[in-house]
Design an enzyme around this catalytic site. Structure first.
Site, PDB file in Angstrom:
ATOM      1  N   HIS A  78       0.844  -1.206   0.000  1.00  0.00           N
ATOM      2  CA  HIS A  78       0.000   0.000   0.000  1.00  0.00           C
ATOM      3  C   HIS A  78       0.874   1.249   0.000  1.00  0.00           C
ATOM      4  CE1 HIS A  78      -2.865   3.085   1.179  1.00  0.00           C
ATOM      5  NE2 HIS A  78      -2.162   3.323   2.255  1.00  0.00           N
ATOM      6  N   ASP A 107       6.399  20.852 -27.157  1.00  0.00           N
ATOM      7  CA  ASP A 107       6.395  19.516 -26.552  1.00  0.00           C
ATOM      8  C   ASP A 107       7.458  19.503 -25.469  1.00  0.00           C
ATOM      9  OD1 ASP A 107       6.369  16.646 -26.054  1.00  0.00           O
ATOM     10  OD2 ASP A 107       5.357  16.485 -27.986  1.00  0.00           O
ATOM     11  N   TRP A 143       6.948   0.264   4.078  1.00  0.00           N
ATOM     12  CA  TRP A 143       7.457   0.948   2.881  1.00  0.00           C
ATOM     13  C   TRP A 143       8.834   1.534   3.119  1.00  0.00           C
ATOM     14  CZ3 TRP A 143       8.757   5.899   1.064  1.00  0.00           C
ATOM     15  CH2 TRP A 143       8.669   6.924   1.999  1.00  0.00           C
ATOM     16  N   SER A 171      12.873   5.758 -14.017  1.00  0.00           N
ATOM     17  CA  SER A 171      11.768   6.481 -14.635  1.00  0.00           C
ATOM     18  C   SER A 171      11.677   7.910 -14.101  1.00  0.00           C
ATOM     19  CB  SER A 171      10.464   5.726 -14.387  1.00  0.00           C
ATOM     20  OG  SER A 171       9.368   6.542 -14.657  1.00  0.00           O
ATOM     21  N   SER A 172      11.744   8.048 -12.777  1.00  0.00           N
ATOM     22  CA  SER A 172      11.646   9.388 -12.181  1.00  0.00           C
ATOM     23  C   SER A 172      12.797  10.266 -12.618  1.00  0.00           C
ATOM     24  CB  SER A 172      11.687   9.311 -10.657  1.00  0.00           C
ATOM     25  OG  SER A 172      10.607   8.612 -10.180  1.00  0.00           O
ATOM     26  N   HIS A 255      13.238  12.215   3.180  1.00  0.00           N
ATOM     27  CA  HIS A 255      12.629  13.497   3.510  1.00  0.00           C
ATOM     28  C   HIS A 255      12.449  14.402   2.307  1.00  0.00           C
ATOM     29  CE1 HIS A 255      10.415  15.746   6.283  1.00  0.00           C
ATOM     30  NE2 HIS A 255      10.903  16.810   5.700  1.00  0.00           N
ATOM     31  N   GLU A 257      11.911  13.375  -0.474  1.00  0.00           N
ATOM     32  CA  GLU A 257      10.818  12.697  -1.172  1.00  0.00           C
ATOM     33  C   GLU A 257       9.449  13.233  -0.724  1.00  0.00           C
ATOM     34  OE1 GLU A 257      10.486  10.547  -3.565  1.00  0.00           O
ATOM     35  OE2 GLU A 257       8.422   9.876  -3.257  1.00  0.00           O
ATOM     36  N   TYR A 259       8.738  16.169   0.124  1.00  0.00           N
ATOM     37  CA  TYR A 259       8.510  17.470  -0.529  1.00  0.00           C
ATOM     38  C   TYR A 259       8.318  17.306  -2.025  1.00  0.00           C
ATOM     39  CZ  TYR A 259       9.343  19.264   3.989  1.00  0.00           C
ATOM     40  OH  TYR A 259       9.219  19.490   5.327  1.00  0.00           O
ATOM     41  N   SER A 270      -1.961  27.067  -5.979  1.00  0.00           N
ATOM     42  CA  SER A 270      -1.786  28.499  -6.261  1.00  0.00           C
ATOM     43  C   SER A 270      -2.581  28.908  -7.492  1.00  0.00           C
ATOM     44  CB  SER A 270      -0.306  28.810  -6.490  1.00  0.00           C
ATOM     45  OG  SER A 270       0.459  28.420  -5.377  1.00  0.00           O
ATOM     46  N   HIS A 304      14.947  13.643  11.776  1.00  0.00           N
ATOM     47  CA  HIS A 304      13.766  13.754  12.648  1.00  0.00           C
ATOM     48  C   HIS A 304      12.846  12.538  12.498  1.00  0.00           C
ATOM     49  CE1 HIS A 304      11.582  16.208   9.295  1.00  0.00           C
ATOM     50  NE2 HIS A 304      11.415  14.920   9.122  1.00  0.00           N
ATOM     51  N   HIS A 305      13.116  11.696  11.503  1.00  0.00           N
ATOM     52  CA  HIS A 305      12.345  10.456  11.381  1.00  0.00           C
ATOM     53  C   HIS A 305      12.871   9.390  12.331  1.00  0.00           C
ATOM     54  CE1 HIS A 305      10.117  11.591   7.717  1.00  0.00           C
ATOM     55  NE2 HIS A 305      11.176  12.312   7.463  1.00  0.00           N
ATOM     56  N   THR A 330       6.551  27.411   4.772  1.00  0.00           N
ATOM     57  CA  THR A 330       5.237  26.802   4.545  1.00  0.00           C
ATOM     58  C   THR A 330       4.143  27.752   5.018  1.00  0.00           C
ATOM     59  OG1 THR A 330       6.319  24.708   5.037  1.00  0.00           O
ATOM     60  CG2 THR A 330       3.946  24.658   4.809  1.00  0.00           C
ATOM     61  N   LYS A 333       3.453  30.378   2.515  1.00  0.00           N
ATOM     62  CA  LYS A 333       2.600  29.926   1.412  1.00  0.00           C
ATOM     63  C   LYS A 333       1.133  29.935   1.820  1.00  0.00           C
ATOM     64  CE  LYS A 333       4.064  27.334  -1.715  1.00  0.00           C
ATOM     65  NZ  LYS A 333       4.775  28.175  -2.662  1.00  0.00           N
ATOM     66  N   ARG A 452       1.792   1.650  15.279  1.00  0.00           N
ATOM     67  CA  ARG A 452       1.425   1.434  13.884  1.00  0.00           C
ATOM     68  C   ARG A 452       1.899   0.070  13.416  1.00  0.00           C
ATOM     69  NH1 ARG A 452       5.796   5.271  10.658  1.00  0.00           N
ATOM     70  NH2 ARG A 452       4.886   4.295   8.826  1.00  0.00           N
TER      71      ARG A 452
END
Lengths: 527, 186
Positions: A78, A107, A143, A171-172, A255, A257, A259, A270, A304-305, A330, A333, A452
Site C-alpha cells: 500500500h 512539446d 514501505w 523512470s523518475s 525526507h 521525497e 517534498y 496556487s 527527525h524520522h 510553509t 505559502k 502502527r
C-alpha cells in the site's frame, strides 16, 4: 520510412495515430501525460484496495480476515504503490500535460525519453505486484524497508522489490531531466524565470530534488542487494556494518521525497486559488522563495524520522530546530493563499473546493508535523498511529486532493468537455468527510498509544478504529464516483470554452478546448 | 542545440554523482561517528597507558552481554557491576562457551552508554578488537578486557554501561569479518 517522412511534411493539424500503437509509440507530451494519469489512477485504486484490506482487518480487534503475514504485505505494498505508483506518476502526468502548454513550448524537450520513462513504469509495478504470488509472499517490511528486516529477515521476493525500485527510480530520473531541460530551454520568448507559472516553478524545484535523491534511493537498495546476495555487510552489525546507517541513507532520500510529493501540489493550489478568487496571486516571488527554501531545508532534517535511534542531544536539537524552520516558508505559502482569497470574488466550483480543503487539511497535517518534530514529545508519538494520521493528512487531503483538484480544473482543457458539477461536488463532499472520518480518529488512538503496523490492537482502541474503518470505506468507494465522473467527462458533456474559467490566467487557457494535439508549434507572443 | 546537450550532460553527471555519494555516505558515516562518538563504539586507543595517572573518583561500571538472534553460545560477563576508580587500570573478562557440537566463529560488537563517555574509555586490550573468536565444540574461554577510564570523564557521569553483542559470523547472511576488520574490532 517514406511514410514517416511524409508525416513530418504534414501540417501541424495531423492527429494522433490510431489504436494501441498511438499509446505505445507516442512521443506527444499530451498522450504521455494522459498515460501517466491513467496509470496513476489504476495504481491509486489498487493501493486503495490494499488500504481497505488493512482497514477491514482493523475494523475490530483480534484477527478476523487476513493472516498477519499477509497484512504486513498489504501494508508494505500500500505504501510503496501509493507513493511511487499513484502520487508521483500523477504529478509527472500533470507536468507532461501542463508544463509545455504553460511555457508556450510545442512539446517536452526529450520526447522519446519521455515515452521510455513512462513505459518502464508498468513493468516496475508488474514486478512489484507479482511478488504477491511468489514463495514467501511480497515484501513485508513496511514501505521504509529498514535493514536488517529487509535484508537478513526478508522474503526471497525482496530482490524483485529492489529491481522494481531501480526501475521506478530510473523512470523518475528521466522524467526529471526532461522537465528541467524543457523548462530551461523551451520557454517562449519573454517568459523569464520569475514570470513562470508557479506550477512550472514547483516542478522545476521538484525535478532537482528528484535528481538529487532518487540516486541515493537507488544506492540504498543496491547496498541491500549486495548485503543479501554478495556477502557485503553494509547494514549487518556482525560484519561491521550498521543498521542505523540504513535509516540515515533512507531518510536522506525519504525526507526530500515528501517534498517531492507536495511541491507540485503547492503549484496547483496556487493556480486554482487565484483563478477562483478572480485576483492575481498574492506574493508570487515569496511563493517561489518559499518553495526554494523548503527544498533546501529538506536536505538537513532527515534525522527527525529517527529521533529514537539514540542520537546525541546536540544532533536531536539541530534536527528539531531545522525541522521547525520549515514551518516558516510553509506558513508564508498558506498566508499567501489566504491573502489571495481575501476580498476576492470567490466562487466554489469543485477545483476550488478541493483547493480550500487542501489548505485547511494540509495545514492541519503540518501542525501535527510540528508536534512530532518536538524531540521529547516524539518519543511518545514515534511509531504510533499519530504519525500515521500526520502523514496521511499531508498526503491524502494534501497531495491527493491537489491532484483531484488539478483534474477537475484542467479536464475541460484536456477533453473539451465540462465535468458534471453536481456529481463533482458530491465526490468532493464524500471524499472530504471520508478522509476526516478515517484519519482524524487516528490522532486519538495514536496519542493513546496504539502502535502502527500491527494487524491487531488492544481493546481500548476498538471504537475509534471502527470509526476509522468506516471512513476509509466511504473514502475508498467515493473514488469510484470519481472514476465515473472522469469517464463521463471524457465521453461528452457541456462544451468548454478556451478560457474555461472566468478570468483564468496562463497560456494553457489561450488554446482551444480540447487542446489540439500540437500546441505552440510557433512560440506565443508574451506581453 | 548545444545548450540542451550541456544541461542533459550536467544533470546526468549530477545523477551519477549522487549515486556515488550514497555509497560515500557509508565511510562518511563511520568517520562522522568516530569523530562525534555518536554510536557509542569504543575503538582501540593508541596511547591508552597515558591515561593511567593518579586515581580519581569512584564510578560504577556495568557490563551487559547480548546474544544476537540465532547465536547459541553461552556468553556473559564475569562480573556484572563493579566500582572502579578513574585513572586506574581495570581488568575484567567475559565468559564464552560454544554450546554446539561444531566449530564456530563469533564476532563481538560493543556499545557504550551514555555515548559521551565513549571518548574517555581507553581500552588497552579487548576481545572485541580481534576479528573473530574461534571456539571448538564445547570449548570455553575467558575473554579479557583491560581498560582505564580517563580522569577527564565529565562529572555528571557516574555510571557507565558497556554492552557487548556477539554474532555468529558463519550465519548464512553474515559474512567474513575481514570486510572491515578494524571496524569489527571497534
Amino acid at each position: 520510412m517514406s511514410a514517416v517522412v511524409e508525416n513530418h511534411h504534414d501540417d501541424h493539424h495531423h492527429g494522433p495515430a490510431k489504436g494501441l500503437k498511438r499509446w505505445l509509440y507516442t512521443t506527444n507530451h499530451k498522450d504521455i501525460g494522459t498515460l501517466y494519469l491513467w496509470f496513476s489512477f489504476a495504481m491509486f485504486l489498487i493501493g486503495g484496495v490494499m488500504a481497505l484490506v488493512i482497514r477491514a482487518e482493523l475494523f475490530q480487534p483480534g484477527m478476523q480476515i487476513v493472516e498477519p503475514e499477509f497484512y504486513n504485505q498489504m501494508l508494505t505494498l500500500h505504501g510503496l504503490i501509493m507513493v511511487f505508483g499513484a502520487v508521483m506518476p500523477a504529478f509527472v502526468g500533470l507536468a507532461n500535460w501542463l508544463v509545455p502548454m504553460m511555457i508556450g513550448a510545442p512539446d517536452m524537450a526529450l520526447p522519446r525519453m519521455n515515452n521510455l520513462s513512462f513505459w518502464i513504469l508498468p513493468f516496475a509495478f508488474f514486478v512489484l505486484l507479482s511478488s504477491l504470488f511468489m514463495d514467501g509472499g511480497a515484501p513485508n517490511f513496511g514501505w521504509t524497508f529498514y535493514a536488517p528486516l529487509s535484508t537478513t529477515y526478508a522474503p526471497p521476493s525482496t530482490t524483485f522489490f529492489i529491481f522494481s525500485v531501480h526501475i521506478m527510480g530510473a523512470s523518475s530520473i528521466m522524467g526529471s531531466i526532461n522537465v528541467i531541460v524543457t523548462i530551461m530551454n523551451m520557454r517562449a520568448p519573454g517568459i523569464t524565470l520569475m514570470k513562470m507559472p508557479l506550477f512550472v516553478w514547483a516542478w522545476l524545484i521538484t525535478a532537482y530534488l528528484l535528481i538529487a535523491v532518487m540516486p541515493v534511493l537507488a544506492g540504498a537498495v543496491t547496498m541491500m542487494l549486495m548485503d543479501i546476495h554478495f556477502g557485503t555487510s553494509f547494514f549487518n552489525a556482525a560484519g561491521g556494518g550498521d543498521p542505523v546507517l540504513f535509516q540515515h541513507i533512507f531518510w536522506f532520500f525519504g525526507h526530500p521525497e515528501v517534498y517531492i510529493m507536495i511541491l507540485p501540489a503547492f503549484g496547483i493550489v496556487s493556480h486554482i486559488v487565484e483563478t477562483f478568487s478572480r485576483k492575481q496571486l498574492f506574493g508570487y516571488s515569496s511563493m517561489v522563495w518559499a518553495m526554494l527554501s523548503i527544498a533546501i531545508l529538506s536536505f538537513v532534517v532527515w534525522a527527525h524520522h529517527m529521533f529514537t535511534v539514540g542520537m546525541p542531544l546536540a544532533a536531536e536539537l539541530f534536527f528539531m530546530w531545522a525541522t521547525m524552520l520549515i514551518a516558516v516558508p510553509t506558513g508564508v505559502k498558506v498566508f499567501n493563499w489566504v491573502a489571495t482569497m481575501f476580498k476576492g470574488s470567490i466562487t466554489f466550483e469543485v477545483p476550488m473546493l478541493f483547493a480550500c480543503a487542501f489548505i485547511v487539511l494540509f495545514t492541519l497535517g503540518g501542525f501535527s508535523g510540528l508536534m512530532v518534530a518536538i524531540v521529547p514529545a516524539d518519543f511518545q508519538y514515534h511509531d504510533t498511529y499519530f504519525v500515521v494520521a500526520h502523514f496521511h493528512y499531508v498526503l491524502v487531503p494534501g497531495s491527493v486532493f491537489s491532484i483531484m483538484a488539478a483534474v477537475y480544473f484542467w479536464i475541460p482543457k484536456w477533453t473539451g468537455n465540462m465535468y458534471d458539477e453536481r456529481l463533482g461536488r458530491l465526490h468532493f463532499w464524500l471524499s472530504f468527510i471520508g478522509v476526516n472520518v478515517t484519519f482524524f480518529p487516528q490522532h486519538f488512538i495514536g496519542l493513546a498509544g496504539m502502535p502502527r503496523r500491527y494487524p491487531d490492537y488492544a481493546l481500548q482502541f476498538a471504537d475509534w478504529n471502527m470509526v476509522s474503518s468506516v471512513g476509509a470505506f466511504l473514502f475508498g468507494f467515493s473514488q469510484i464516483l470519481f472514476l465515473f465522473i472522469v469517464l463521463k467527462t471524457v465521453m461528452g458533456g457541456k462544451k468548454a470554452t478556451s478560457e474555461v474559467w472566468e478570468g483564468a490566467r496562463g497560456l494553457e487557457w489561450t488554446v482551444e478546448s480540447p487542446a489540439p494535439y500540437h500546441t505552440f508549434t510557433v512560440p506565443p507572443k508574451i506581453n | 542545440m548545444g545548450n540542451k546537450k550541456k544541461i542533459i550532460l550536467k544533470l546526468s553527471g549530477a545523477v551519477l554523482g549522487m549515486y556515488l555519494f550514497s555509497f560515500l555516505l557509508v565511510p562518511l558515516y563511520d568517520v562522522f561517528c568516530d569523530i562525534t562518538g555518536i554510536n557509542g563504539k569504543v575503538t582501540q586507543t593508541k596511547n591508552a597507558e597515558s591515561s593511567i595517572t593518579v586515581e580519581g573518583r569512584e564510578i560504577s561500571i556495568q557490563f551487559i552481554s547480548h546474544n544476537n538472534e540465532g547465536m547459541p553460545w553461552e556468553f556473559k560477563p564475569s562480573e556484572r557491576v563493579s566500582k572502579i576508580k578513574t585513572g586506574a587500570m581495570y581488568e575484567t573478562s567475559f565468559y564464552a562457551k560454544n554450546t554446539t557440537n561444531k566449530m564456530m566463529t563469533a564476532v563481538a560488537v560493543n556499545s557504550v552508554a551514555p555515548s559521551n563517555a565513549k571518548d574517555f574509555i581507553k581500552k588497552i586490550e579487548c576481545f572485541c578488537f580481534q576479528g573473530g573468536i574461534d571456539l571448538m565444540p564445547g570449548e570455553e574461554i575467558l575473554l579479557p578486557i583491560k581498560m582505564v577510564v580517563d580522569n577527564e570523564l565529565p562529572k555528571n557521569i557516574k555510571n557507565i554501561v558497556l554492552s557487548y553483542t556477539i554474532f555468529d559470523s558463519n550465519l548464512e547472511h553474515n559474512i567474513t569479518t575481514d570486510h572491515d576488520s578494524d571496524h569489527v574490532g571497534s
